[in-house]
Design an enzyme around this catalytic site. Structure first.
Site, mmCIF file in Angstrom:
data_model
loop_
_atom_site.group_PDB
_atom_site.id
_atom_site.type_symbol
_atom_site.label_atom_id
_atom_site.label_comp_id
_atom_site.label_asym_id
_atom_site.label_seq_id
_atom_site.Cartn_x
_atom_site.Cartn_y
_atom_site.Cartn_z
ATOM 1 C CB ALA A 8 -7.497 31.519 -11.896
ATOM 2 N N GLY A 9 -7.447 28.073 -10.701
ATOM 3 C CA GLY A 9 -8.356 26.973 -10.367
ATOM 4 C C GLY A 9 -8.624 26.923 -8.872
ATOM 5 N NE ARG A 82 -3.455 13.111 -4.722
ATOM 6 C CZ ARG A 82 -3.070 12.305 -3.745
ATOM 7 N NH1 ARG A 82 -2.729 11.060 -4.033
ATOM 8 N NH2 ARG A 82 -2.999 12.723 -2.508
ATOM 9 N NE ARG A 88 0.075 14.884 -2.832
ATOM 10 C CZ ARG A 88 -0.283 14.118 -1.786
ATOM 11 N NH1 ARG A 88 0.172 12.883 -1.685
ATOM 12 N NH2 ARG A 88 -1.085 14.601 -0.845
ATOM 13 C CB VAL A 118 1.234 24.820 -5.351
ATOM 14 C CG1 VAL A 118 0.113 24.045 -4.674
ATOM 15 C CG2 VAL A 118 1.597 26.049 -4.521
ATOM 16 N NE ARG A 151 -4.597 17.725 3.588
ATOM 17 C CZ ARG A 151 -4.396 17.655 2.267
ATOM 18 N NH1 ARG A 151 -3.353 17.000 1.802
ATOM 19 N NH2 ARG A 151 -5.232 18.243 1.438
ATOM 20 C CG HIS A 175 3.307 17.008 -1.014
ATOM 21 N ND1 HIS A 175 2.538 17.075 0.120
ATOM 22 C CD2 HIS A 175 2.482 17.346 -2.033
ATOM 23 C CE1 HIS A 175 1.308 17.424 -0.199
ATOM 24 N NE2 HIS A 175 1.244 17.598 -1.508
#
Ligand code: NAI
Length: 308
Positions: A8-9, A82, A88, A118, A151, A175
């Site tokens: 829930a960050g 990070r 990553r 994710v 992006r 990614h």
């Protein structure tokens, strides 16, 4: 339609908010290990419901997986993000244990769930979920390319000095700062190739700015981004929940496609009620094919660090 978001960050809460705002899910369960955190985020978000006119019920829980039972879709955002200067890949040590534990708990309560991964390093975490859960390959999807493509479009529109809705483009590959491949050759402005408007060096600059898109934000924010990641995840969730047959680049298990095998890496896929319903082939140039192979080699090296 019940969606669980683990973590829930920053990204998890943003993702829950966008899902609720789109109003297609009956329930969103937010789960975190930090005592009271998910409950607090859920309550705060629910207090926006009358303001933002959504009916999705958001419920928080501290680690009680029984509340996630019967989830159609689960999103895994739990783990550490990070800090400036980190890659990553450096997150693997802590995040692999968390992702393995979380995915096995999710499946215990929702055996038919579709999982969207994710947590970083995302391609390797997606591969880990494949290797450890036994879920069919169409039900495990890594989110990275949808964000990287957003992006890319932002940078393209900036270079073209036009609205973002005018441009289209896609990022495939791993990614990571070095692994992602913005397909500048195929990028368009209203069906006209971007290369008709931009010189090669400007297009190359767009490519480089896209590749360090996450790192640029991490440097500015002191942690990794959350609005665009949350929005990108919500797009994937909606495509599956509403059987939209929408195309996104996602990390998918490849078994021969793109001349790659036994790896999860970003390629265009069609998302619908069955998760990944098709892996879409793209006629890549020789240079793009070589970049994809190089990107895959780096992902495989990171996969090699997993204790499977
Ligand atoms: P954050 O630190 O804000 O939130 C992570 C949450 O996970 C924390 O609230 C923490 O308590 C929770 N957590 C840790 N272990 C857990 C466990 N075992 N069970 C349940 N919850 C647990 O981090 P943020 O910014 O939300 O990032 C989350 C992850 O997403 C990171 O790994 C980050 O690198 C990744 N990320 C991936 C993106 C992508 O495109 N794939 C984009 C942005 C972030």
């Amino acid at each position: 339609m019940k969606v669980t978001v683990v973590g829930a960050g920053a990204v998890g809460a943003s993702c829950a908010e966008y899902i609720a705002m789109k109003n297609f899910a009956s329930d969103v369960i937010l789960l975190d290990i930090k005592e009271g955190f998910a409950e607090g985020k859920a309550m705060d978000l629910m207090q926006t419901a009358s303001l933002n006119a959504f009916d999705t019920r958001i419920t928080g829980t501290t680690g009680d997986y029984s509340k996630t039972a019967g989830s159609d879709i689960a999103v895994i955002t739990s783990g550490i993000p990070r800090k400036p200067g980190m890659t990553r890949e450096e997150l693997i040590g802590i995040n692999a244990g968390i992702v393995k534990d979380v995915s096995s708990n999710l499946i215990k309560h929702s055996p038919d769930v579709t999982i969207i991964v994710v947590s970083n390093p995302m391609d390797t975490m997606t591969y880990l979920v494949h290797k450890t859960t036994g879920l069919p390959k169409n039900k495990i999807i890594g989110m990275g390319g949808a964000l990287d493509s957003a992006r890319f479009k932002y940078r393209l529109a900036e270079a073209l000095e036009c609205p973002i809705s005018d441009v289209d483009g896609m990022v495939i590959g791993g990614h990571s700062d070095t692994g992602m491949i913005p397909l500048t050759r195929l990028a368009t402005r209203n069906s006209v190739l971007a290369s008709e408007f931009l010189a090669e060096d400007r297009l190359n600059q767009v490519m480089e700015d896209t590749k360090v898109g996450g790192a640029t934000l991490t440097k500015l924010l002191g942690t990794s981004a959350w609005y665009a990641p949350g929005a990108a995840v919500s797009g994937l969730v909606q495509a599956i929940a509403c059987d939209q047959k929408k195309m996104f680049p996602c990390s998918a298990l490849l078994e021969g496609e793109y001349d790659l095998d036994d790896i999860c890496i970003g390629v265009p896929v069609i998302l619908g009620k069955d998760g990944i319903e098709k892996i879409v082939p793209v006629d890549l140039s020789d240079a793009e094919k070589a970049k994809l192979q190089e990107s895959a080699a780096a992902v495989k090296k990171t996969n090699g660090l997993l204790e499977l």
